[in-house]
Design an enzyme around this catalytic site. Structure first.
Site, PDB file in Angstrom:
ATOM      1  N   GLY A  62       0.620  -1.219   0.064  1.00  0.00           N
ATOM      2  CA  GLY A  62       0.123  -0.256  -0.129  1.00  0.00           C
ATOM      3  C   GLY A  62       0.779   1.372  -0.108  1.00  0.00           C
ATOM      4  O   GLY A  62       0.272   2.282  -0.568  1.00  0.00           O
ATOM      5  N   ASN A 110      -8.384   4.643   4.777  1.00  0.00           N
ATOM      6  CA  ASN A 110      -8.209   4.945   3.331  1.00  0.00           C
ATOM      7  C   ASN A 110      -9.368   3.980   2.625  1.00  0.00           C
ATOM      8  O   ASN A 110      -9.886   3.175   3.173  1.00  0.00           O
ATOM      9  CB  ASN A 110      -6.648   4.473   3.072  1.00  0.00           C
ATOM     10  N   PHE A 114      -7.529   0.109  -4.670  1.00  0.00           N
ATOM     11  CA  PHE A 114      -6.690  -0.543  -5.719  1.00  0.00           C
ATOM     12  C   PHE A 114      -6.347   0.425  -6.957  1.00  0.00           C
ATOM     13  O   PHE A 114      -6.225  -0.096  -8.065  1.00  0.00           O
ATOM     14  CB  PHE A 114      -7.174  -1.891  -6.348  1.00  0.00           C
ATOM     15  N   SER A 173      -9.169  -6.256   1.158  1.00  0.00           N
ATOM     16  CA  SER A 173      -9.501  -4.770   1.184  1.00  0.00           C
ATOM     17  C   SER A 173     -10.867  -4.515   1.352  1.00  0.00           C
ATOM     18  O   SER A 173     -11.656  -5.297   0.513  1.00  0.00           O
ATOM     19  CB  SER A 173      -8.940  -4.298  -0.188  1.00  0.00           C
ATOM     20  N   ASN A 175     -12.230  -1.732   0.174  1.00  0.00           N
ATOM     21  CA  ASN A 175     -12.414  -0.853  -0.498  1.00  0.00           C
ATOM     22  C   ASN A 175     -12.896  -1.083  -1.981  1.00  0.00           C
ATOM     23  O   ASN A 175     -13.060  -0.400  -2.706  1.00  0.00           O
ATOM     24  CB  ASN A 175     -11.442   0.215  -0.665  1.00  0.00           C
ATOM     25  N   THR A 176     -12.977  -2.391  -2.491  1.00  0.00           N
ATOM     26  CA  THR A 176     -13.398  -2.979  -3.701  1.00  0.00           C
ATOM     27  C   THR A 176     -14.871  -3.864  -3.342  1.00  0.00           C
ATOM     28  O   THR A 176     -14.763  -4.602  -2.584  1.00  0.00           O
ATOM     29  CB  THR A 176     -12.441  -3.588  -4.269  1.00  0.00           C
ATOM     30  N   LYS A 211      -3.604 -12.593   2.523  1.00  0.00           N
ATOM     31  CA  LYS A 211      -3.960 -11.479   3.673  1.00  0.00           C
ATOM     32  C   LYS A 211      -5.412 -11.342   3.963  1.00  0.00           C
ATOM     33  O   LYS A 211      -6.132 -11.288   3.151  1.00  0.00           O
ATOM     34  CB  LYS A 211      -3.263 -10.239   2.998  1.00  0.00           C
ATOM     35  N   ASN A 240      -5.293  -7.271   7.510  1.00  0.00           N
ATOM     36  CA  ASN A 240      -5.517  -5.958   6.554  1.00  0.00           C
ATOM     37  C   ASN A 240      -6.362  -4.976   7.626  1.00  0.00           C
ATOM     38  O   ASN A 240      -6.309  -5.151   8.830  1.00  0.00           O
ATOM     39  CB  ASN A 240      -6.333  -6.306   5.318  1.00  0.00           C
TER      40      ASN A 240
END
Length: 353
Positions: A62, A110, A114, A173, A175-176, A211, A240
């Site tokens: 990241g 954040n 990606f 993640s 964020n997707t 992860k 994560n």
């Protein structure tokens, strides 16, 4: 922290967080950041999934998303470096602003999504790097618009695998959209089997890590360990960022995205200890989440990690934190009578269960 570094951090904090992130990479590439070179101490020498490490303190994915600062980061004191995440196609990520400092909490949120230049650009840089004693790995991602996200992970590994020392499958993640759904047992097994097929086709098979998120139940963790062992991946990275906002004080605490930094330490370390108990030494674990001192790194090691990674703490403490953590670990080992870091792994696990 030197006066120069303190002034540099103060200057960076005058910029918005994403701009400061870019400027810090520019400073590294330009030779403006003081770098100590490798931290090479016998007690810290270890092996991670067959990779020899000078020390067990790594850089989490990241920070250097596009593998632009691998050479200077290799001289910053890290024992290993993870770049990315990389997706098959370049993508801009989510709308800005998407990175927030939570200074009161020594944390960050954040929702990048990606953002990266794509596997072609990233592999071109990795192919020309000078190999040295610090292993460099790549975090694998999937494009937001991909019809088959499992295929994306395998595609990136096939394309970039010849130029890295390890790879990480990032299904954690937040964020997707729906990415974390791939942590479910059947979906994860299918994905990892596909990735391991891609690994088998590489000219030099490399370790592949998984992860995971910190926001998982005990049953979820048991399923993940079963799948990890079945698919014969090389280890698990825990963890994560989290979706939790418990106990935060900073003004940006309600922003959407993944929370990293100090508030994540306890939650991620408990997940790590649970994984250590479930795996019983069959898989190496990498502890990440809230590491901002040698003491916290040592807690991760004693909870079951063979190595640790850090990132957010450098926003507040600078890159000199890296050799401080490594040398501090060495001092703790000497204090407790351990001849090598591997002897301390898991010795304090029960405190976190």
């Amino acid at each position: 922290m030197s006066t120069v570094e303190r002034l540099g951090l103060a200057l960076l904090h005058r910029f918005d967080p994403e701009r400061a992130h870019g400027l810090s990479l520019l400073a590294l590439r330009s030779g403006l950041a003081p770098l100590p070179g490798p931290v090479d101490l016998p007690r810290l020498h270890t092996s991670l999934a067959g990779m020899p490490l000078l020390n067990p303190v790594g850089l989490a994915a990241g920070y250097d998303k596009n593998a632009e600062a691998v050479a200077p980061l290799s001289r910053a004191g890290f024992g290993f470096i993870e770049v990315g995440a990389a997706t098959p196609l370049a993508q801009p990520g989510n709308d800005k602003p998407r990175l927030f400092r939570l200074t009161q909490d020594r944390a960050a949120i954040n929702r990048f999504g990606f953002n990266n230049q794509g596997m072609e650009a990233i592999s071109a840089r990795l192919a020309t790097r000078t190999r040295g004693p610090v292993p460099v790995g790549l975090n694998l991602g999937a494009n937001k618009t991909a019809q088959n996200r499992a295929a994306d992970f395998a595609t990136v590994l096939s394309h970039c695998g010849p130029y890295v020392d390890f790879a990480t499958v990032n299904v954690s993640s937040p964020n997707t959209e729906r990415l974390r759904d791939l942590q479910g047992r059947e979906a994860l097994l299918a994905l990892l089997n596909r990735v391991m097929e891609a690994r088998a086709s590489l000219p030099r098979p490399i370790p592949v890590f998984l992860k995971i998120a910190p926001d998982l139940t005990t049953a979820d963790l048991a399923d993940i360990v079963e799948v990890a062992l079945t698919s014969r991946i090389s280890g698990i990275i825990a963890t994560n960022t989290t979706l939790s906002r418990e106990g935060l004080k900073s003004a940006s605490r309600d922003e959407a995205g993944g929370l990293s930094g100090a508030p994540l330490f306890e939650k991620s370390t408990r997940v790590l200890a649970q994984l250590s108990q479930l795996t019983q030494g069959l898989l190496p674990l990498i502890g990440v989440g809230g590491v901002s001192s040698a003491e916290e790194a040592y807690h991760k090691i004693r909870a079951g990690a063979s190595a640790v990674q850090l990132y957010t703490a450098m926003v507040y403490q600078g890159i000199s934190l890296v050799p401080q953590v490594a040398k501090g670990l060495d001092a703790f080992l000497a204090r407790d009578g351990y001849a090598n870091i591997s002897m301390a792994v898991g010795t304090g696990r029960s405190a976190w269960l």
